[in-house]
Design an enzyme around this catalytic site. Sequence first.
Site, mmCIF file in Angstrom:
data_model
loop_
_atom_site.group_PDB
_atom_site.id
_atom_site.type_symbol
_atom_site.label_atom_id
_atom_site.label_comp_id
_atom_site.label_asym_id
_atom_site.label_seq_id
_atom_site.Cartn_x
_atom_site.Cartn_y
_atom_site.Cartn_z
ATOM 1 N N HIS A 156 47.731 4.973 16.602
ATOM 2 C CA HIS A 156 47.398 6.481 16.448
ATOM 3 C C HIS A 156 46.488 7.162 17.654
ATOM 4 C CE1 HIS A 156 49.066 7.453 12.272
ATOM 5 N NE2 HIS A 156 49.019 5.998 12.333
ATOM 6 N N ASP A 364 41.984 12.219 23.030
ATOM 7 C CA ASP A 364 42.350 11.963 21.368
ATOM 8 C C ASP A 364 43.959 11.733 21.460
ATOM 9 O OD1 ASP A 364 42.507 12.503 18.845
ATOM 10 O OD2 ASP A 364 41.210 14.378 19.144
#
Length: 464
Positions: A156, A364
């Site tokens: 992720h 991110d």
Amino acid sequence: MSRLVVVSNRVGVPDRKDRGAQGGLAVAMYAALRRHSGVWFGWSGEVSEHPGAASFREADGFTIATIDLTPDDYDEYYNGYANRSLWPLFHNRMGHTAYDRLYDRGYFRVNARFAHAMAPHLREGDLIWVHDYHLIACAEELRRMGTSNRIGFFLHIPFPPADLLLTLSSHEALVRGLFAYDLVGFQTEADVRAFRDYVVNEAGGVLHGDGSLEAFGRTIRTGAFPIGLDLDEFRALAASPEASRQERRMHRSLAGRKMMIAVDRLDYTKGVDNRFLAFERLLADYPEHHGNLLLLQIAPPSRGEVPEYEAMRGEVEHVCGRINGRFAHVDWVPIRYVNRGYPRRTLGGLFRAAHVGLVTPLKDGMNLVAKEFAAAQTEEDPGVLVLSRFAGAARELEGAVIVNPYDPAVLMDAMQRALNMPLGERRERRDAMSAALRRNTVADWRDRFVSALRETPRTLLGGG
Ligand code: ADQ
């Protein structure tokens, strides 16, 4: 039909009463688990001196299986290697990275424990899907025990450049661990490239013509599987009576002022202090905003036991206090800084009340807040998304104003541009982002990954 076994550090527990309180990822998993009468396996969140075997309970249509961690596991695997070594390094924050053998050992020990707790309950034909940086080494242990099922892994968070990964003594063990999977998925093509670069240049691996990667005696598939949003669900939440109440309440409190909103876990990767510094410049350079604009920063603290988070929190509070002290009037405070989380339906209402959404992480994997802000905007009067180029979401959300979050002047210009953007352009950008969100929902993400795993050629499967 084969069962689906999802493995992650924390498990999702369905809440029938309040579906909107749960993230899209958990909800997408529940749907797949129900369809495949699956099992979700993970840490219970409990720490005990003598954790026993896995405990099982039936959730709404699938099984939840959990194990406890010992205090040492919790310190070394979770707070240590996962959150003080891998998390910062994979987000290019070398200065925050802890290098500690104890953490290494704890990590591989707990990964092996997950595998041992799970193995007796696996069946032939089960598809196993392991999630995220906490559990990279899980499959290798399963293979050692003879598991020949298809096992997939999804990261992720970003995959770091080789030079950064090489600073970890366990770099090779980690990457070898990834070669125990059949399919390794990343958020973006850039992450896939970073992984291939390490494998080919540092591990003597080979990239085959069909895209498969060979190293450590195994051949695996890799790919980009950008995570999406349940667009219809989030739009419905943002239009719900509760969200509309929040929106009205916020409009009342704004009393004609404009608002920029930012929503993050309080984490040094999210660029909260850089955002505040850019806002400070905006107020210094454009006095017309005094009394007429505010920044709402919602940032619930996370990982409070990790020292770097404590330090960062102090720094953010310091900067926020200075800016408010410098510019506030008796009837206006420029930054509303809120250290608590809100249910997603509340956020949906607040996103609609905002003129600008600031999603400016320094790095991110994806950033679902960016997608949620974009999804919440209405056609009549859409807000503008200012989005860091270093968030995975920037690859899809071309309708955002894309920025370099490191440069306060660039960020300030983007704020000013967003605040003054004409309605026609705001609508065009909103439509472009809606189309991107529609093309790739969280269900698409899940189904693409599961199908790719199911289609892994048989010839590649097996132990070793
Ligand atoms: P996170 O780093 O946790 O996730 P993100 O994707 O931004 O970050 O958020 C996940 C969820 O948490 C979203 O649904 C969001 O609404 C919620 N959330 C975040 N801040 C909140 C707040 N202040 N209050 C309430 N809710 C909040 C990791 C990776 C990301 C990746 C996700 C999913 O770091 O890059 O997008 O996994 O793959």
